[in-house]
Enzyme design. Structure first.
Site, short mmCIF file in Angstrom:
data_model
loop_
_atom_site.label_atom_id
_atom_site.label_comp_id
_atom_site.label_asym_id
_atom_site.label_seq_id
_atom_site.Cartn_x
_atom_site.Cartn_y
_atom_site.Cartn_z
N TYR A 262 -50.64 -69.23 -60.24
CA TYR A 262 -51.96 -69.41 -59.64
C TYR A 262 -51.95 -70.62 -58.68
O TYR A 262 -52.47 -70.55 -57.56
CB TYR A 262 -52.94 -69.63 -60.79
CG TYR A 262 -54.39 -69.84 -60.42
CD1 TYR A 262 -55.19 -68.77 -60.02
CD2 TYR A 262 -54.98 -71.10 -60.54
CE1 TYR A 262 -56.54 -68.97 -59.74
CE2 TYR A 262 -56.31 -71.30 -60.27
CZ TYR A 262 -57.10 -70.23 -59.86
OH TYR A 262 -58.42 -70.43 -59.58
N LYS B 144 -52.83 -70.58 -54.76
CA LYS B 144 -54.00 -71.32 -54.31
C LYS B 144 -53.65 -72.35 -53.24
O LYS B 144 -54.45 -72.59 -52.33
CB LYS B 144 -54.67 -72.01 -55.51
CG LYS B 144 -55.44 -71.02 -56.40
CD LYS B 144 -56.48 -70.25 -55.60
CE LYS B 144 -57.57 -69.62 -56.42
NZ LYS B 144 -58.41 -68.70 -55.62
P1 NAI Z 1 -65.13 -64.69 -61.66
O1 NAI Z 1 -64.13 -64.00 -62.50
O2 NAI Z 1 -66.51 -64.84 -62.19
O3 NAI Z 1 -65.22 -64.00 -60.26
C1 NAI Z 1 -64.14 -63.40 -59.62
C2 NAI Z 1 -64.54 -62.01 -59.18
O4 NAI Z 1 -63.50 -61.44 -58.41
C3 NAI Z 1 -64.79 -61.08 -60.35
O5 NAI Z 1 -66.08 -60.55 -60.28
C4 NAI Z 1 -63.71 -60.03 -60.21
O6 NAI Z 1 -64.13 -58.72 -60.61
C5 NAI Z 1 -63.42 -60.07 -58.74
N1 NAI Z 1 -62.09 -59.56 -58.44
C6 NAI Z 1 -60.95 -59.76 -59.12
N2 NAI Z 1 -59.94 -59.11 -58.52
C7 NAI Z 1 -60.46 -58.47 -57.45
C8 NAI Z 1 -59.89 -57.67 -56.44
N3 NAI Z 1 -58.60 -57.36 -56.46
N4 NAI Z 1 -60.71 -57.20 -55.48
C9 NAI Z 1 -62.03 -57.47 -55.48
N5 NAI Z 1 -62.60 -58.23 -56.43
C10 NAI Z 1 -61.83 -58.72 -57.40
O7 NAI Z 1 -64.53 -66.10 -61.32
P2 NAI Z 1 -65.08 -67.31 -60.43
O8 NAI Z 1 -64.90 -68.51 -61.22
O9 NAI Z 1 -66.38 -67.03 -59.85
O10 NAI Z 1 -63.96 -67.39 -59.31
C11 NAI Z 1 -64.18 -67.17 -57.95
C12 NAI Z 1 -63.03 -67.76 -57.18
O11 NAI Z 1 -63.03 -69.17 -57.37
C13 NAI Z 1 -61.66 -67.31 -57.61
O12 NAI Z 1 -60.83 -67.15 -56.49
C14 NAI Z 1 -61.17 -68.42 -58.47
O13 NAI Z 1 -59.75 -68.48 -58.52
C15 NAI Z 1 -61.77 -69.60 -57.76
N6 NAI Z 1 -61.87 -70.81 -58.57
C16 NAI Z 1 -62.83 -70.90 -59.54
C17 NAI Z 1 -62.93 -72.05 -60.28
C18 NAI Z 1 -64.00 -72.24 -61.28
O14 NAI Z 1 -64.13 -73.37 -61.82
N7 NAI Z 1 -64.79 -71.23 -61.54
C19 NAI Z 1 -61.96 -73.16 -60.13
C20 NAI Z 1 -61.07 -72.97 -59.03
C21 NAI Z 1 -61.03 -71.83 -58.30
#
Ligand code: NAI
Length: 739
Positions: A164, A168
């Site tokens: 990851y 990233k």
């Molecule tokens: P989340 O799991 O709530 O949201 C991610 C969404 O992406 C999910 O709804 C999922 O269904 C969708 N997804 C996954 N694979 C997919 C694909 N191949 N095509 C289309 N949609 C897809 O997680 P969150 O926390 O909202 O994360 C959003 C972004 O922020 C991610 O890229 C994550 O790596 C990044 N991030 C989040 C952090 C946090 O503290 N929440 C920390 C650092 C980065």
């Protein structure tokens, strides 16, 4: 209040918008008038399965609030399809938030190929696919805003997230280049590293954190970065809990570990490791050009080293019999940077004894006061790192024993009052090395610039005890000489008591030598207790003159020369005796308690003094060209040794100095007639050679940064007339143009 940020008519594609952060962005954009494509594959957080419900729910939420949105259920790996939904439904694509993501956390050795690949595919390749599909549409409409989603795990590393982290931080690299490529099409690409409670973080964050770190605290940054009025491009931001901070690269000044004509060795790297890793005065390069220009500078510095190709001479101890000082004369040291705010000049002023007790000191001590300014002698501070921080010690082959080094003399000339904050660059070179029998004297010339503007010149005379007797010359025409005061009672005397903590305070301006604070170290040097910095007494003496003869008007200060004769102990009283001879104020600073002379042979040159009518700044200076200073110095030298030069050179040189491609001033150096002469204007008799070049290039030439032959070949220096005579030019400029 300024107008709210609206997105009416803008089409926004948010990937992974079925939950967490993506959902918060989609809702926030829609609320402010945007037409939103809510993309989500709808699988679990590890990337298994799919479903349309996640995206549909968010679309319903938006519509329920009166907004416009459409769902898309494709994986980001099929980037074209996502963008096609935007085009089919809304006819365009303006903003893309690459947000979709999953996790496959494992300790490094347990990461399977599948765990590795899927993370790269969704995060890095997915963002690439969707962005590429949107790019040409944005380019054609000359507008686009793109967000990449990175993570603190990528920036700093995090246990169990190697796959990851790699993806990233890869996104930061992708964004950096898109920011460069997109700039001219008004496509901006920025990166965020968010922290928010979501499905992804619920396994690592306790419930109260999950609740507290709301995705709604991240969305406003995304909206601002995507607004048409936001100019930010290529930025990286950490964001969470209602806080936002920007990150940037920092690079240490580093060290040159290679010598001309010598192999580069790992030992040299080891020996310079501390300098390489020292972030003191670090630079903050923003572009690859800035980064590479540093390397070109390094090549130039290595090329200009004049060291013997015989490696044994490199190892030979310096300053022993047979030590060849000529090899080091002219050698340039790595340039040093000094970045400061108003705090450093204030700290310096306190260090040299200024106090709020004296109301006219306020302009040196309070950044909000009228006419807030730097003490002129603050100009030694940006320059001193050339001597202290690995400057002289980095000269290959010049093996100085720094426990034997004394600061002998100091000369400072100021060409402009110093800015109260800024970033200055100092270029240092060894002007000469003298053999004084009991020791050697190294003359270090340091020129300090703000951008291309030359601010001041310092000459440090460094006395290396016990390093004399190598058969070198005793004196040098490069020395800025000390001058004894007139043989009469001083015209005025000022005294000031230093405090017992004066050295402790002064050292905070950058001279950290423990000799000035640590009793044990001072004892090793043969002192009963720590001594005051010579440059601290120097600051006292200069401000005594400035106060008494120039009403503390820093614009009247021109130059100061001192010889450090005896140490001063913190707590002693400094008594400065002053004699006025025209604009030169001779000074002698004594320790009042003992009557011993601490600063001798010293003087301050003022541009005018307050007790006599204003002396006009020479008209040449007033034209504002840097080269004027050099010509004035050439003029002075011709007055001193003109006839000798006429014999040697026997030619008339005419100069056209240009600014912004137009001739700004003409000078003639007549070394043919009488005992030589310098004057402004074209040659009165026929010029033998006429030179035309820009003011800045002239300075580079004089300071040895530019080679005359190369300048000629590159067209920077134009020559007319007897070209052969121009060869004599180098001697004149080198020997006679010293500022
Ligand atoms: P989340 O799991 O709530 O949201 C991610 C969404 O992406 C999910 O709804 C999922 O269904 C969708 N997804 C996954 N694979 C997919 C694909 N191949 N095509 C289309 N949609 C897809 O997680 P969150 O926390 O909202 O994360 C959003 C972004 O922020 C991610 O890229 C994550 O790596 C990044 N991030 C989040 C952090 C946090 O503290 N929440 C920390 C650092 C980065």
């Amino acid at each position: 209040m300024s107008a709210p940020l609206r997105f009416d008519g803008r089409v926004v594609l948010v990937t992974g918008a079925g939950g967490g952060l993506g959902r918060a962005y989609a809702l926030a954009f829609a609320e402010r008038g945007a037409l939103v494509v809510v993309n989500d594959l709808g699988g679990d957080f590890k990337g298994h399965g799919k479903s349309s419900s996640a995206a549909d729910k968010v679309v319903e939420e938006i519509r329920a609030k009166g907004g416009k949105a459409v769902a898309n259920y494709d994986s980001v790996e099929a980037g074209e399809k996502l963008v096609q939904t935007a085009l089919d439904t809304f006819g365009r694509i303006d903003i893309l938030v690459n947000n979709a993501g999953i996790l496959r956390d494992r300790s490094f050795v347990r990461i399977s190929d599948d765990d590795w690949d899927i993370i790269q595919r969704i995060h890095l390749r997915g963002s690439f696919q969707v962005t590429r599909a949107a790019w040409n549409h944005m380019k054609n409409q000359n507008f686009g805003r793109i967000i990449m989603t990175s993570s603190a795990a990528g920036i700093y590393g995090n246990f169990g997230q190697a796959n990851y982290s790699a993806a990233k931080l890869g996104l930061v690299g992708l964004a950096n280049t898109l920011a460069v490529e997109g700039r001219k099409y008004n496509i901006h690409c920025n990166t965020i590293a968010p922290t928010a409670g979501s499905r992804l973080t619920q396994t690592v964050m306790p419930q109260d954190m999950l609740d507290a770190f709301k995705p709604e605290y991240v969305a406003p940054l995304v909206l601002w970065l995507c607004h048409e009025s936001c100019k930010e491009n290529g930025g990286l931001f950490e964001v969470g809990a209602g806080w936002i901070g920007k990150l940037r690269w920092e690079r240490s000044l580093g060290a040159i570990v290679r010598q001309k004509n010598h192999p580069m060795t790992p030992e040299a790297v080891r020996n310079k490791w501390e300098n390489i890793c020292d972030f003191h005065n670090a630079s903050k390069p923003h572009t690859i050009q800035e980064s590479v220009s540093q390397l070109n500078d390094v090549l130039r510095q290595i090329e200009s080293q004049d060291v013997s190709p015989n490696p044994t001479s490199y190892r030979a101890p310096a300053f022993s019999t047979g030590f060849d000082s000529a090899k080091f004369v002219g050698q340039k040291l790595s340039s040093t940077q000094y970045e400061y705010t108003h705090m450093q000049p204030i700290l310096y002023a306190l260090g040299v004894g200024m106090s709020t007790k004296d109301p006219d000191h306020l302009k040196f001590l309070f950044e909000g006061s009228d006419g807030f300014c730097c003490l002129p002698t603050f100009a030694v501070i940006p320059a001193q790192s050339s001597m202290l921080d690995g400057g002289l010690s980095s000269v290959p082959g010049l093996n100085i024993d720094f426990t034997k080094v004394l600061h002998g003399e100091q000369y400072l000339e100021l060409y402009k009052p110093l800015p109260t904050s800024g970033r200055l660059t100092s270029e240092a070179s060894i002007a000469d090395i003298l053999d004084k029998g009991s020791g050697a004297v190294i003359l270090l010339d340091v020129y300090t610039y703000s951008g291309k503007d030359l601010l001041c010149y310092n000459q440090f005379s460094v006395f290396v005890v016990g390093a004399g007797g190598f058969g070198g010359k005793r004196s040098s025409e490069k020395t800025k000489a000390t001058v004894n005061p007139p043989n009469r009672k001083p015209d005025s005397v000022l005294t000031d008591v230093t405090t017992v903590d004066q050295a402790a305070l002064y050292r905070l301006s950058g001279d950290w030598n423990p000799l000035h604070i640590e009793p044990g170290f001072a004892a090793l040097g043969g002192f009963q207790k720590p001594i005051l910095h010579g440059l601290c007494s120097f600051g006292y003496a200069a401000r005594h003159v400035l106060k008494h003869f120039a009403n503390n008007d820093v614009t009247k200060f021109k130059a100061i020369k001192v010889r450090f004769a005896k140490p001063v102990f913190p707590g002693q009283t400094l008594q400065t005796e002053m004699w006025k001879e025209g604009n030169r104020i001779h000074i002698c600073t004594k320790v009042k308690e003992t009557g011993e002379i601490a600063i001798a042979g010293a003087y301050v040159d003022l541009l005018s003094t307050s007790s006599q009518p204003e002396v006009k700044i020479p008209s040449a200076l007033a034209s504002g060209l840097q080269s004027d200073l050099v010509f004035e110095e050439i003029g002075r030298r011709i007055k001193e040794v003109g006839s000798e030069l006429v014999k040697k050179v026997n030619a008339v040189f005419e100069w056209n100095i240009t600014k912004d491609k137009k001739t700004a001033v003409q000078w003639t150096i007549d070394l043919k007639n009488g005992s030589g002469e310098l004057y402004r204007g074209p040659a009165r008799s026929k010029a033998d050679t006429t030179f035309t070049l820009a003011d800045e290039d002239f300075m580079d030439l004089v300071l040895g940064k530019m080679n005359p032959q190369k300048a000629f070949l590159s067209g920077k220096l134009k020559l007319k007339g007897n070209i052969l005579l121009s060869q004599k030019l180098e001697t004149i400029l080198k020997d006679y143009a010293k500022l």
